[in-house]
Design an enzyme around this catalytic site. Sequence first.
Site, mmCIF file in Angstrom:
data_model
loop_
_atom_site.group_PDB
_atom_site.id
_atom_site.type_symbol
_atom_site.label_atom_id
_atom_site.label_comp_id
_atom_site.label_asym_id
_atom_site.label_seq_id
_atom_site.Cartn_x
_atom_site.Cartn_y
_atom_site.Cartn_z
ATOM 1 C CE LYS A 115 -4.820 -1.375 1.899
ATOM 2 N NZ LYS A 115 -5.644 -1.394 3.005
ATOM 3 C CE LYS A 201 -5.759 -7.579 -1.043
ATOM 4 N NZ LYS A 201 -5.514 -7.512 -0.793
ATOM 5 C CE LYS A 204 -13.009 -3.176 1.398
ATOM 6 N NZ LYS A 204 -13.584 -3.321 1.439
HETATM 7 P P1 TYM Z 1 -10.165 -5.418 3.974
HETATM 8 O O1 TYM Z 1 -11.487 -4.545 4.124
HETATM 9 O O2 TYM Z 1 -9.509 -5.536 3.353
HETATM 10 O O3 TYM Z 1 -11.062 -6.855 3.628
HETATM 11 C C1 TYM Z 1 -12.123 -7.542 3.844
HETATM 12 C C2 TYM Z 1 -12.262 -9.150 4.233
HETATM 13 O O4 TYM Z 1 -12.219 -9.938 2.818
HETATM 14 C C3 TYM Z 1 -11.834 -9.902 2.629
HETATM 15 N N1 TYM Z 1 -10.808 -10.188 1.599
HETATM 16 C C4 TYM Z 1 -10.466 -11.401 -0.165
HETATM 17 N N2 TYM Z 1 -10.802 -12.608 0.650
HETATM 18 C C5 TYM Z 1 -10.615 -13.643 -1.194
HETATM 19 N N3 TYM Z 1 -10.311 -12.605 -2.153
HETATM 20 C C6 TYM Z 1 -10.694 -11.473 -2.309
HETATM 21 N N4 TYM Z 1 -9.975 -10.383 -3.253
HETATM 22 C C7 TYM Z 1 -10.440 -10.801 -0.992
HETATM 23 N N5 TYM Z 1 -10.192 -9.763 -0.992
HETATM 24 C C8 TYM Z 1 -10.544 -9.224 0.910
HETATM 25 C C9 TYM Z 1 -10.320 -9.914 2.940
HETATM 26 O O5 TYM Z 1 -9.554 -11.468 3.472
HETATM 27 C C10 TYM Z 1 -10.990 -9.895 4.230
HETATM 28 O O6 TYM Z 1 -11.312 -10.916 5.097
HETATM 29 N N6 TYM Z 1 -7.110 -5.014 7.796
HETATM 30 C C11 TYM Z 1 -9.315 -5.837 7.212
HETATM 31 C C12 TYM Z 1 -9.638 -5.800 7.873
HETATM 32 C C13 TYM Z 1 -10.296 -5.523 9.857
HETATM 33 C C14 TYM Z 1 -9.865 -6.694 10.329
HETATM 34 C C15 TYM Z 1 -9.171 -6.378 11.683
HETATM 35 C C16 TYM Z 1 -10.083 -7.738 10.124
HETATM 36 C C17 TYM Z 1 -9.368 -5.103 10.980
HETATM 37 N N7 TYM Z 1 -9.193 -5.591 12.171
HETATM 38 C C18 TYM Z 1 -9.600 -7.976 12.677
HETATM 39 C C19 TYM Z 1 -10.015 -9.204 11.018
HETATM 40 C C20 TYM Z 1 -10.193 -9.213 12.281
HETATM 41 C C21 TYM Z 1 -9.192 -5.627 5.816
HETATM 42 O O7 TYM Z 1 -8.420 -4.495 5.621
HETATM 43 O O8 TYM Z 1 -9.929 -6.183 5.165
#
Ligand code: TYM
Length: 338
Positions: A115, A201, A204
């Site tokens: 990032k 992957k 967004k």
């Molecule tokens: P975020 O918002 O990027 O994504 C949310 C969830 O979606 C999953 N994900 C995917 N899984 C499979 N293929 C993909 N292409 C794909 N893109 C996204 C992510 O693995 C995630 O589970 N840092 C985290 C949010 C967070 C969090 C936490 C998660 C903050 N605190 C505590 C678990 C526990 C994030 O930015 O996810």
Amino acid sequence: MRVLSGIQPTGNLHLGNYLGAIRNWVRMQDEVGAQGGDCLYFLADLHAISMPHVPAELTANTRAMAAAVVACGIDTDRSILFNQARVPAHAELQWLLNGTARIGWLNRMTQFKDKSGKNREGASAALYTYPVLQAADVLIYQTTHVPVGEDQKQHLELARDIAQKFNNDFASEDAPVFTLPEPIIPPGAARIMSLRDGSAKMSKSDPSDMSRINLTDDADTMMQKVKKARTDPEALPSEPAGLEGRAEARNLVGIYATLADMTVADVLRDFGGQGFGSFKPALGELLVDRLAPINARYVALKDDAAALDAILEKGAQKARTLAKPTLDATYDALGLCR
Ligand code: TYM
């Protein structure tokens, strides 16, 4: 069992989020609820300020993401749904854990490298310490299971390392302050790839909207995106080994299998020998069939800001109560007088 997971409210919920994480949130709500455990799901708005953002958009996106998560099947009478900013204990615990997290550990985080890109010096300090906030999110509730996609695995390993070191340094063996959490990663949908590039992957932050299926896309848009998805000219193989080296084909077959609750081998038994000209419309129809009901629920919910705020506040009240004992224990363990 205590389940927790989060999603950043930065744009639309896409198919990767849904298949990689949110579908498991809903499944765990049913399974864990039946066993008397708790499920906590939150919108990581504090994480969202680690990248440049427009405040009014963050407010709108937080409500929109709450509507999307409810539309996917999160029942706010059974699960605790809130946004991080309403539960200050997350940010407070992050500071307390900053004393335990090591700079060497943060330097290894691949998400920061991705990032921040070439402009590492210009990245926010929040982007760098982001994984410590994520550890606080998980550890504050004594979480046992965290349903996420594979890209979050490294952050969860860091949360375990922080918990372990804190327990070693500041607690006795028979009364640890923190529980070590386990990631729950769906085997078939751990990593859904971009429709334009099978090596990236689905995300967004990809500038091309054609690279992802948003849960808010209408049926025609979904069908168009699948038809325009990048593929190779070969027909589909009859067995999974034939997908080797064909990242785009493997991704589309994987999406079909996950949505239909089939194995990849079963999908190839049905479609092996056929070209994308017949597979893509079948995949598009399956997507529309599975996502249209979610889309309809989302549209019905998304504009009622007062109702969405009430849902988030109800969840936050419960979360604040659950967070307090661990926060107090952390202050005590560190010898901080209050
Ligand atoms: P975020 O918002 O990027 O994504 C949310 C969830 O979606 C999953 N994900 C995917 N899984 C499979 N293929 C993909 N292409 C794909 N893109 C996204 C992510 O693995 C995630 O589970 N840092 C985290 C949010 C967070 C969090 C936490 C998660 C903050 N605190 C505590 C678990 C526990 C994030 O930015 O996810």
